[in-house]
Design a protein around this motif. Sequence first.
Motif, PDB file in Angstrom:
ATOM      1  N   VAL A   1       0.392  56.819  48.842  1.00  0.00           N
ATOM      2  CA  VAL A   1       1.433  55.540  49.240  1.00  0.00           C
ATOM      3  C   VAL A   1       2.617  55.426  48.651  1.00  0.00           C
ATOM      4  O   VAL A   1       2.592  55.399  47.406  1.00  0.00           O
ATOM      5  CB  VAL A   1       0.384  54.141  48.656  1.00  0.00           C
ATOM      6  CG1 VAL A   1       1.019  52.958  49.221  1.00  0.00           C
ATOM      7  CG2 VAL A   1      -0.957  54.346  49.513  1.00  0.00           C
ATOM      8  N   LEU A   2       3.595  55.816  49.366  1.00  0.00           N
ATOM      9  CA  LEU A   2       5.077  55.851  48.818  1.00  0.00           C
ATOM     10  C   LEU A   2       5.569  54.351  48.843  1.00  0.00           C
ATOM     11  O   LEU A   2       5.464  53.574  50.106  1.00  0.00           O
ATOM     12  CB  LEU A   2       5.723  56.964  49.454  1.00  0.00           C
ATOM     13  CG  LEU A   2       5.096  58.205  49.417  1.00  0.00           C
ATOM     14  CD1 LEU A   2       5.814  59.406  50.337  1.00  0.00           C
ATOM     15  CD2 LEU A   2       4.681  58.795  48.318  1.00  0.00           C
TER      16      LEU A   2
ATOM     17  N   GLU B   1       9.115  52.277  49.541  1.00  0.00           N
ATOM     18  CA  GLU B   1      10.572  52.507  50.018  1.00  0.00           C
ATOM     19  C   GLU B   1      11.657  52.784  48.807  1.00  0.00           C
ATOM     20  O   GLU B   1      11.373  51.943  47.938  1.00  0.00           O
ATOM     21  CB  GLU B   1      10.654  51.298  50.822  1.00  0.00           C
ATOM     22  CG  GLU B   1      12.126  51.450  51.618  1.00  0.00           C
ATOM     23  CD  GLU B   1      12.366  50.120  52.196  1.00  0.00           C
ATOM     24  OE1 GLU B   1      13.112  50.101  53.097  1.00  0.00           O
ATOM     25  OE2 GLU B   1      11.721  49.022  51.946  1.00  0.00           O
TER      26      GLU B   1
ATOM     27  N   VAL C   1       5.199  51.945  51.895  1.00  0.00           N
ATOM     28  CA  VAL C   1       5.234  50.617  51.953  1.00  0.00           C
ATOM     29  C   VAL C   1       6.563  49.911  51.578  1.00  0.00           C
ATOM     30  O   VAL C   1       7.304  50.614  50.968  1.00  0.00           O
ATOM     31  CB  VAL C   1       4.108  50.271  50.962  1.00  0.00           C
ATOM     32  CG1 VAL C   1       2.703  50.405  51.342  1.00  0.00           C
ATOM     33  CG2 VAL C   1       4.326  50.374  49.535  1.00  0.00           C
ATOM     34  N   GLU C   2       7.007  48.749  51.910  1.00  0.00           N
ATOM     35  CA  GLU C   2       8.357  48.066  51.452  1.00  0.00           C
ATOM     36  C   GLU C   2       8.527  48.121  50.023  1.00  0.00           C
ATOM     37  O   GLU C   2       7.625  47.876  49.336  1.00  0.00           O
ATOM     38  CB  GLU C   2       8.348  46.580  52.162  1.00  0.00           C
ATOM     39  CG  GLU C   2       8.433  46.643  53.411  1.00  0.00           C
ATOM     40  CD  GLU C   2       7.742  45.347  54.184  1.00  0.00           C
ATOM     41  OE1 GLU C   2       8.275  44.194  53.830  1.00  0.00           O
ATOM     42  OE2 GLU C   2       7.138  45.326  55.161  1.00  0.00           O
TER      43      GLU C   2
ATOM     44  N   GLY D   1       9.210  47.016  46.593  1.00  0.00           N
ATOM     45  CA  GLY D   1       8.799  45.631  45.952  1.00  0.00           C
ATOM     46  C   GLY D   1       7.111  45.486  46.359  1.00  0.00           C
ATOM     47  O   GLY D   1       6.551  44.471  45.618  1.00  0.00           O
ATOM     48  N   LYS D   2       6.443  46.370  47.101  1.00  0.00           N
ATOM     49  CA  LYS D   2       5.237  46.148  47.269  1.00  0.00           C
ATOM     50  C   LYS D   2       4.311  47.413  46.927  1.00  0.00           C
ATOM     51  O   LYS D   2       3.032  47.651  47.280  1.00  0.00           O
ATOM     52  CB  LYS D   2       5.051  46.172  48.903  1.00  0.00           C
ATOM     53  CG  LYS D   2       5.654  45.093  49.657  1.00  0.00           C
ATOM     54  CD  LYS D   2       4.960  43.636  49.238  1.00  0.00           C
ATOM     55  CE  LYS D   2       5.649  42.571  50.219  1.00  0.00           C
ATOM     56  NZ  LYS D   2       4.921  41.045  49.588  1.00  0.00           N
ATOM     57  N   GLY D   3       4.982  48.132  46.054  1.00  0.00           N
ATOM     58  CA  GLY D   3       4.257  49.256  45.532  1.00  0.00           C
ATOM     59  C   GLY D   3       4.865  49.789  43.944  1.00  0.00           C
ATOM     60  O   GLY D   3       5.497  48.753  43.591  1.00  0.00           O
ATOM     61  N   ASP D   4       4.607  50.857  43.818  1.00  0.00           N
ATOM     62  CA  ASP D   4       5.254  51.211  42.471  1.00  0.00           C
ATOM     63  C   ASP D   4       5.644  52.701  42.313  1.00  0.00           C
ATOM     64  O   ASP D   4       5.061  53.532  41.550  1.00  0.00           O
ATOM     65  CB  ASP D   4       4.155  50.854  41.169  1.00  0.00           C
ATOM     66  CG  ASP D   4       4.786  50.891  39.888  1.00  0.00           C
ATOM     67  OD1 ASP D   4       6.103  51.149  39.751  1.00  0.00           O
ATOM     68  OD2 ASP D   4       4.195  51.017  38.903  1.00  0.00           O
TER      69      ASP D   4
ATOM     70  N   PHE E   1       1.596  56.172  44.628  1.00  0.00           N
ATOM     71  CA  PHE E   1       0.083  55.908  43.983  1.00  0.00           C
ATOM     72  C   PHE E   1      -0.496  57.167  44.882  1.00  0.00           C
ATOM     73  O   PHE E   1      -0.173  57.312  46.181  1.00  0.00           O
ATOM     74  CB  PHE E   1      -0.736  54.733  44.622  1.00  0.00           C
ATOM     75  CG  PHE E   1      -0.143  53.431  44.261  1.00  0.00           C
ATOM     76  CD1 PHE E   1       0.129  53.432  42.709  1.00  0.00           C
ATOM     77  CD2 PHE E   1      -0.106  52.197  44.789  1.00  0.00           C
ATOM     78  CE1 PHE E   1       0.529  52.124  42.003  1.00  0.00           C
ATOM     79  CE2 PHE E   1       0.544  51.014  44.197  1.00  0.00           C
ATOM     80  CZ  PHE E   1       0.623  51.084  42.803  1.00  0.00           C
TER      81      PHE E   1
END
Lengths: 354, 354
Positions: free
Chosen positions: A107-108, A110, A143-144, A146-149, A152
């Motif tokens: 899960v990358l 942006e 994912v956009e 600010g919606k991930g880190d 993962f």
Amino acid sequence: MHLRLSCPAPAVPMDRITLAHGGAGLASRQLLETVFRPAFATHARDLTHDGAVVHAAGAKLAFTTDSYVARPLFFPGGTVGDLAVNGTVNDLAMCGARPLWLSAAFVLEEGLPMGDLRAIVTAMRDAAGEAGVTIVTGDTKVVERGKGDGMFITTAGVGIIEHTAAAPERVRPGDAVIVSGDLGSHGVAIMSVRDGLGIDRVCDGAVDASVKSDTAPLWPAVKAMYEAGVDVRCMRDLTRGGLASALNEIAATAWVSIDIDEVALETGTAVRAACELMDLDPLYLANEGRFVAFVAAADVPRALDALRTVGVSRGATFLGTVEKAHRGLVTLRSRTGGSRVVDLMAGDPLPKTR
Amino acid sequence: MHLRLSCPAPAVPMDRITLAHGGAGLASRQLLETVFRPAFATHARDLTHDGAVVHAAGAKLAFTTDSYVARPLFFPGGTVGDLAVNGTVNDLAMCGARPLWLSAAFVLEEGLPMGDLRAIVTAMRDAAGEAGVTIVTGDTKVVERGKGDGMFITTAGVGIIEHTAAAPERVRPGDAVIVSGDLGSHGVAIMSVRDGLGIDRVCDGAVDASVKSDTAPLWPAVKAMYEAGVDVRCMRDLTRGGLASALNEIAATAWVSIDIDEVALETGTAVRAACELMDLDPLYLANEGRFVAFVAAADVPRALDALRTVGVSRGATFLGTVEKAHRGLVTLRSRTGGSRVVDLMAGDPLPKTR
């Protein structure tokens, strides 16, 4: 007194997810018991740790999964990519399974630099090669911002069990406990590069330079024991929550007590320095290349001989014994002669290490 | 003209991850070719789609994984939990494998309401029960508020292959293409509850009430074909990028052309209305309970008979044929008599649907 033992258990609210629910302590156990176990009841034991054992057309397989959210993505001695391969390889090895195939799902976020992704994917390739596993299938989602880190990674692994599967239920009073080496390198390596933890200030930069993560595949060590004919009852890698959490979980599941000897516990000089300065207990620090093995008492000499022939477990030592009294309890005979209870952590205020 | 076909391909920068890299179009293929394939070269084909086929002690197994990042977590007809079970079950079924075991790894964001987690875990339990699979192992991580998006679920699945594995390489000129039902419900259901897409305004609320996701397990449909003795060459579920992406991928891999008939394509009334109002092409909309099957031409009648006995594929129809000329190309004979090329999408500006 050490930080892990002196903190009272915080009250964990159960109406929303908190960071403590992702730790190795009571809150995550509570989440498991109240949310996951009621839904996935049939194989509930297998949800608590490591892998499940399943049978397919005559083959006995182990199947396991883990998400890797450790920050930063790069740290002394490794990357989140190494962890994602070795961690899942080790969960299979701890079932007594020869690791064979891995899946990798990303899960990358942006904006992630492509160079970071390349470096981590390369680290995964190298780690898979070293561990003798093949990454056979995968997935990528973006994912956009600010919606991930950043990234993962979730890996799942399948391995084959060629011996009696190792499991806490096989542990019995009289068994011996062996630890495969010194403790705490991974936890301290992660802390040394985390902002805001103050370790730089306290340790005056000494830790950064010297402590590297111990991330490594454990199967060669396990294989050596099997080849030496050791009756391996149960194994656990000493990840989130460290040795203390692993022993507590096994004592509770096998319904025995475990008595260990502080003298047998090794920590590297730099890790010890970091622990003293930060008031941390190495019993609770994460490792990514260390495990405990429960073996028949008579097998201790050949287990130690076998483990010491393998690089990752050359520091293996006899740690303690399994007892019948005080079931569920883990006790430590200290250097000063006393005995103290080794508790499960209540939360996990330390940074995520996996 | 439809949106998907009228947009010129945007230039996708390759120094950072963009949302297009997570889509079903050219950018994600480019990411696969330049980053993942060089690293995981040995089984590169298996990284492109669905599952890998592996052999263990006499058993032929399929192994697959997917991360589920669809937003919102709850939508008409399902939850991200249903998707995470059915999606992975379907990836196994598309390999021709009977789905058996699932792993489930959760990355939870601090602050997630516990009620949401419970509802989604319950949906997973129910979906697993309906699909006949067991969730045997799992993992939970918690990330700080603002470092995730409520919940990401990654499932991996293991199934057993009892027939010749289905794969694009088995497709040959003369084969028939069957589609299992009407298209686009999942994509429209997700769009109907996404903020900022304007579908409410354009469709005046009519879509919300009527379109539900088609999320469902596909194995019963596949099993029915095998039991009827159909030679199933290849199957694909019509998820990200829809029918157009699935057919383009197979045409490119099998090095054939595919000619389909628009008359054979079904869309529900409400989906058609939404597509007309939003200028969308149902060929590119995501489905979570629809697939195409490539079968020997002589097997079409019994394949259709078998599929129509099963609820999820009762709308199965003959869609077109595999040709030798113009290899790699997908063409559609339109209702008005003409023929047009069905391209791969360049990016994926629509919301994530899985």
